[in-house]
Design an enzyme around this catalytic site. Structure first.
Site, PDB file in Angstrom:
ATOM      1  N   HIS A  41     -41.774  51.262  18.248  1.00 46.19           N
ATOM      2  CA  HIS A  41     -41.655  50.791  16.867  1.00 46.19           C
ATOM      3  C   HIS A  41     -42.411  49.481  16.750  1.00 46.19           C
ATOM      4  CE1 HIS A  41     -40.366  49.817  12.937  1.00 46.19           C
ATOM      5  NE2 HIS A  41     -39.602  48.818  13.315  1.00 46.19           N
TER       6      HIS A  41
ATOM      7  N   ASP B 187     -43.351  46.511  14.790  1.00 41.93           N
ATOM      8  CA  ASP B 187     -43.297  45.491  13.738  1.00 41.93           C
ATOM      9  C   ASP B 187     -44.589  44.692  13.833  1.00 41.93           C
ATOM     10  OD1 ASP B 187     -40.477  45.886  12.806  1.00 41.93           O
ATOM     11  OD2 ASP B 187     -40.106  45.438  14.914  1.00 41.93           O
TER      12      ASP B 187
ATOM     13  N   ASP C 133     -36.835  51.762  10.303  1.00 48.97           N
ATOM     14  CA  ASP C 133     -36.101  50.497  10.223  1.00 48.97           C
ATOM     15  C   ASP C 133     -36.099  49.912   8.822  1.00 48.97           C
ATOM     16  OD1 ASP C 133     -34.536  48.485  11.229  1.00 48.97           O
ATOM     17  OD2 ASP C 133     -36.180  47.349  12.118  1.00 48.97           O
TER      18      ASP C 133
ATOM     19  N   HIS D  63     -41.348  45.832   6.606  1.00 52.54           N
ATOM     20  CA  HIS D  63     -39.976  45.404   6.323  1.00 52.54           C
ATOM     21  C   HIS D  63     -39.657  44.013   6.844  1.00 52.54           C
ATOM     22  CE1 HIS D  63     -40.118  48.037   9.891  1.00 52.54           C
ATOM     23  NE2 HIS D  63     -39.301  47.167  10.451  1.00 52.54           N
TER      24      HIS D  63
END
Length: 743
Positions: free
Chosen positions: A12, A14, A125, A349
C-alpha cells in the site's frame, strides 16, 4: 469442495505521509526495481498488485525512464497488475467531479499504454466510502469495490472492535441512486497475510490463523489474504512460503498466488448470498471511535485551497472554455488535464486529509497554487477570446463582461477592476445593464497604475491606466455571459436596502446584530426568526491530525459579551464588522488546558446584499494558541432527528443521535459545501467555502456547529511525529453563509 486462499501481493503506497513525498518516492523506486528483478528471474512469483493507482508508474519513470520497457512488459503480461485510479483519494474531501476525474485519468493512462486495468474499485484505506461510489464505479463498468473501512471501525493500530464487527465482509452495496455492486471489506486489514513464514511450525500457526479468520467472515469458499502493508518491501521468499503452506494445508485448502481479477471473478458466482447495505459506508453503525472523521478539519487553509481549485476548474475554467470553443477558440485540453493532475496529486487520503508530516502540507500548498494558476490562465484566455467576439458597437468604449456558469438564477454582487485611459471622477462613473438602464453601483479610484498586455502576435504592450474598483448588484439567469457598460453620468441609482445602526433588511431577509455580538436572522416569507447565531466556542484538543479528543478538563471558552460593532454600506449591500474577544488557553499541559491564556480577537464581517436570500460571513482570527478547536454555533431550535449534508452527487441524511453502541462523545460529520436542518416550519442551512466538518449538538436546541479551526501538533497513528505547522499559528480567515428558508 476445497476452500481457496488467494494470496495477493501488494504494497500500500501512501505517496506521501510520515515522510516527505521525495523520501517515499525514493523507496518506491527501490520497491519497483525489486519487483522487476524478482519477476524476471523467478516465474514462481506470479503477480503483484500495484496498489490500484497509476501515479506510482509516473513517479517511478520520472527517475527510472530507462526501465520503461522492462516494466511495461511485465504489466502487459498481467503479472504486475495496475489501475484503475490515478491516486488513492479520500472520497469525502474531494468533490464528486474530482472522484470521477481520478478514475478517468487512471483509465486514460492505461489506455494510452495498452494496459488492461484491474476493474475493481480499490479503496484500501479511504477514510469511509461515499454513498454514490457504487454509481460512480458502475458508470465506468466496474461492478465491485474492495475497501478497508466503513462497515467496522478500524483503529489507529488497525485492529477492529470485535464487538462491533459485521460478519460476513462480503456485501451487496447499494448507492444512493439504487445502483448495486459487490462490496468486499478486508478481514483484519490489508496486511492479514503480510510477511508469511517459510518454516513449517510458523506456517502451521500463521496460515491456520489466516484461514480461520477469513473463513469466519466469508459466505464463500474463496478467502482473501493480503500480502503487504504500508510501503512494504517485496517479500522475495513468498513462493517458498506458499509451497510450504501447500505441503501443510494442500488437502483442505488450495493456496494460490493470486490477483484481484481472478478473485473478483470467483466472488461474482456467490453474490446471491451476500447481504445488502445501502448508502455511505463510514461507520455510522459502530462505536464511533477511530473513524478519522476529524481529518475534515485538519489544516483548514489547505481544505480551502482545495475547494477553490476544484470549483475553479469545474465551475469556471472548463465551462467558459466550452463557450469559447463554440466561438472558434481551441479547447485547451492538455492544459486542463495538467491542472487536474496537479490538483489530484493533493487528493491521496493522507494528503488531502492533512494527516501527514509538515513537509507534505508545505508541498501540497505549492501544488494547489500551481493547479489554480494553470486553471486561471485557461479561464483568462477563454474569457478574452469570447470578449473579443462580442459586438459592443453602440455601447461605448468601456464594457464589462460577466460570465455565469450556473444554469439557475443567481443574485450576486459583481466586484472587479476597470482601467480607463482618461481620469474621471468616481462620482461621474456609472454602470448600465445590457439595455442601457443605469443600475446601482459603487466606484472607488485607486490611482494611475502600470498595466500590460501580452499579445499573441507581437511583443508585450505596457501603459499606465486609471484603475477603479467597481461593484454592482446583478441578477444572472442561465449559463452564458452578460455585458454591462461603464458610462459617464451624474446620476446614481439606489437599490432597496434598509440599513440602521445594528441591522439591515431586504425584501427576503432581516439581520440584526445582538448586544452579545451574535446575529438574529428573520426569513420574511415564513416570518421565522433564528437568534443567537454565529456564537463561538473553543475547546481543548488532545488528539492529533486524525482524531479530535477534548481535553479531560472539559474547559470550554466562549466570547466575552463586549463586542465592538461598526458597519459600512451602500445602496445594495451592508457589512457589519463585529469584533469579539476570546481568552483561549495557550496550549495543553499533561492532558489539560493551560492556565495561561492569550486574548484572541475574532472579527466577523456579516454582509447582506440587496435581493439576497442569505447572510454571508467572513470570520478572521490571529491564532496564537495550540491544541484547540474553534467552532461557530447556530442554535436552530428545529425539531428533527435528522441532519442533511451535500456530498458527491447526493444530499446525505444522517442521524443526529447516534445509534445504540456509539461511544464517541461527539458525532462530527463531513460535508462538501453545506449542511442543514428542517421541519414543517422551514429550515436553516449553513454553507461554506472549504469548511468540511460539522456537528448538530444534542443540547435541546439542535445547535448547528461549524468547525472553523482545529489546531494540533502531532500527526498520530503508529508513532510520534510532531507537526508544528498543523498548529496553524497564523491569521485564519474563513467564509460561510447562513441561509434560512421557508417550508
Amino acid at each position: 469442495m476445497k476452500k481457496v486462499l488467494h494470496i495477493i501481493s501488494h504494497s500500500h503506497w501512501d505517496r506521501e505521509w510520515y515522510m516527505s513525498f521525495e523520501e517515499h518516492h525514493m523507496r518506491l523506486i527501490e520497491l519497483i526495481d525489486s519487483i522487476i528483478e524478482k519477476m524476471e528471474n523467478d516465474n514462481r512469483y506470479r503477480y503483484f498488485h500495484l496498489d490500484g493507482q497509476m501515479i506510482v508508474i509516473e513517479d517511478y519513470l520520472a527517475v527510472r525512464p530507462e526501465m520503461r520497457e522492462r516494466f511495461f512488459k511485465l504489466i502487459r503480461e498481467d503479472r504486475i497488475q495496475v489501475g484503475p485510479w490515478y491516486v488513492l483519494q479520500d472520497e469525502y474531501l474531494t468533490s464528486g467531479e474530482a472522484n470521477i476525474r481520478n478514475m478517468t485519468e487512471g483509465l486514460k493512462i492505461c489506455k494510452e499504454n495498452g494496459f488492461e486495468p484491474v476493474m475493481t474499485g480499490y479503496m484500501p484505506d479511504a477514510f469511509g466510502n461515499i454513498s454514490q461510489m457504487p454509481q460512480i464505479l458502475a458508470g465506468f463498468g466496474i461492478d465491485n469495490a474492495v475497501f478497508g473501512r466503513g462497515i467496522d471501525p478500524v483503529f489507529p493500530d488497525n485492529k477492529t472492535d470485535e464487538a462491533q464487527c459485521v460478519s460476513p465482509k462480503e456485501i451487496i452495496w447499494g448507492g444512493a441512486d439504487g445502483t448495486e455492486i459487490i462490496g468486499i471489506m478486508f478481514t483484519d486489514w490489508y496486511n492479514n497475510a503480510n510477511e508469511l513464514p517459510t518454516e513449517e511450525e510458523k506456517v502451521i500457526k500463521t496460515y491456520g490463523k489466516l484461514i480461520s479468520a477469513t473463513s469466519a467472515k466469508s459466505v464463500t469458499d474463496h478467502l482473501l489474504g493480503m500480502n503487504g502493508c504500508d510501503h512494504q518491501p517485496l517479500q522475495k521468499d513468498l513462493p517458498e512460503s506458499i509451497e510450504a503452506a501447500r505441503r501443510v494445508y494442500g488437502d483442505t485448502v488450495e493456496i494460490r498466488h493470486g490477483n484481484f481479477k481472478e478473485y473478483i471473478s470467483e466472488m461474482r458466482k456467490y453474490k446471491d448470498r451476500f447481504a445488502g447495505i445501502n448508502g455511505e459506508l463510514c461507520g455510522q453503525n459502530t462505536s464511533g471511535i477511530g473513524l478519522l472523521v476529524n481529518t475534515a478539519s485538519t489544516h483548514i487553509p489547505l481544505k480551502q485551497k482545495n475547494h477553490f481549485a476544484q470549483n475553479l476548474l469545474t465551475e469556471l475554467s472548463e465551462p467558459v472554455s466550452v463557450m469559447s470553443e463554440m466561438l472558434g477558440d481551441c479547447y485547451r485540453t492538455d492544459m486542463l488535464r495538467y491542472a487536474w493532475k496537479t490538483l489530484m496529486q493533493c487528493h491521496p487520503h493522507d494528503s488531502i486529509c492533512c494527516c501527514s508530516c509538515d513537509a507534505v502540507t508545505r508541498e501540497m500548498s505549492v501544488r494547489f497554487d500551481k493547479s489554480t494558476e494553470v486553471a486561471g490562465y485557461v479561464l483568462s484566455e477563454a474569457k478574452h477570446f469570447i470578449a473579443e467576439h462580442i459586438d459592443t458597437s453602440g455601447k461605448g468604449e468601456n464594457n464589462i463582461v460577466v460570465f455565469h456558469t450556473n444554469p439557475a438564477r443567481t443574485h450576486t454582487v459583481i466586484k472587479t477592476e476597470i482601467g480607463l485611459s482618461e481620469y474621471a471622477a468616481p462620482e461621474k462613473i456609472g454602470i448600465a445593464d445590457n439595455s442601457g438602464n443605469l443600475i446601482p453601483s459603487e466606484i472607488k479610484y485607486l490611482g494611475e497604475q502600470f498595466t500590460y498586455t501580452l499579445p499573441k502576435d507581437k511583443f508585450r504592450q505596457t501603459e499606465y491606466k486609471h484603475i477603479y474598483t467597481v461593484s454592482f448588484p446583478a441578477e444572472l439567469d442561465g449559463m452564458g455571459y452578460f455585458t454591462y457598460q461603464v458610462v459617464n453620468t451624474g446620476e446614481k441609482v439606489k437599490a432597496e436596502l434598509n440599513v440602521w445602526e445594528n441591522g439591515v433588511e431586504n425584501d427576503k431577509i432581516k439581520m440584526t446584530v445582538q448586544p452579545d455580538g451574535t446575529l438574529a436572522i428573520t426569513e420574511k416569507k415564513s416570518g421565522k426568526t433564528y437568534s443567537g447565531l454565529n456564537n463561538f466556542e473553543d475547546t481543548g484538543d488532545v488528539g492529533d491530525s486524525y482524531n479530535y479528543i477534548q481535553s479531560s478538563d472539559g474547559v470550554t471558552v466562549y466570547c466575552k459579551n463586549e463586542p465592538k460593532i461598526k458597519y459600512t454600506y451602500n445602496s445594495f449591500n451592508a457589512t457589519f464588522e463585529i469584533t469579539r474577544v476570546m481568552d483561549i488557553p495557550l496550549g495543553i499541559t499533561e492532558g489539560k488546558r493551560s492556565s495561561k491564556t492569550a486574548s484572541h480577537k475574532i472579527v466577523t464581517r456579516a454582509t447582506l446584499n440587496a435581493n439576497s436570500d442569505r447572510v454571508d460571513i467572513e470570520t478572521e482570527i490571529d491564532n496564537v494558541s495550540e491544541n484547540h478547536r474553534l467552532r461557530a454555533l447556530f442554535p436552530s431550535r428545529i425539531k428533527t432527528d435528522k441532519t442533511f449534508a451535500d456530498g458527491q452527487f447526493d444530499v446525505t441524511e444522517r442521524n443526529i443521535v447516534p445509534k445504540s453502541g456509539w461511544k464517541n462523545p461527539s458525532n462530527t460529520q463531513r460535508m462538501q459545501a453545506f449542511f442543514g436542518l428542517e421541519d414543517e416550519n422551514g429550515g436553516l442551512l449553513i454553507a461554506s467555502r472549504g469548511l468540511c466538518e460539522y456537528e448538530v449538538l444534542r443540547d435541546g436546541s439542535n445547535t448547528m456547529a461549524l468547525t472553523l479551526l482545529r489546531s494540533v501538533g502531532e500527526m498520530g497513528d503508529w508513532g510520534v511525529f510532531p507537526t508544528p505547522d498543523l498548529q496553524l499559528k497564523r491569521n485564519i480567515r474563513v467564509n460561510y453563509s447562513v441561509i434560512p428558508y421557508s417550508p
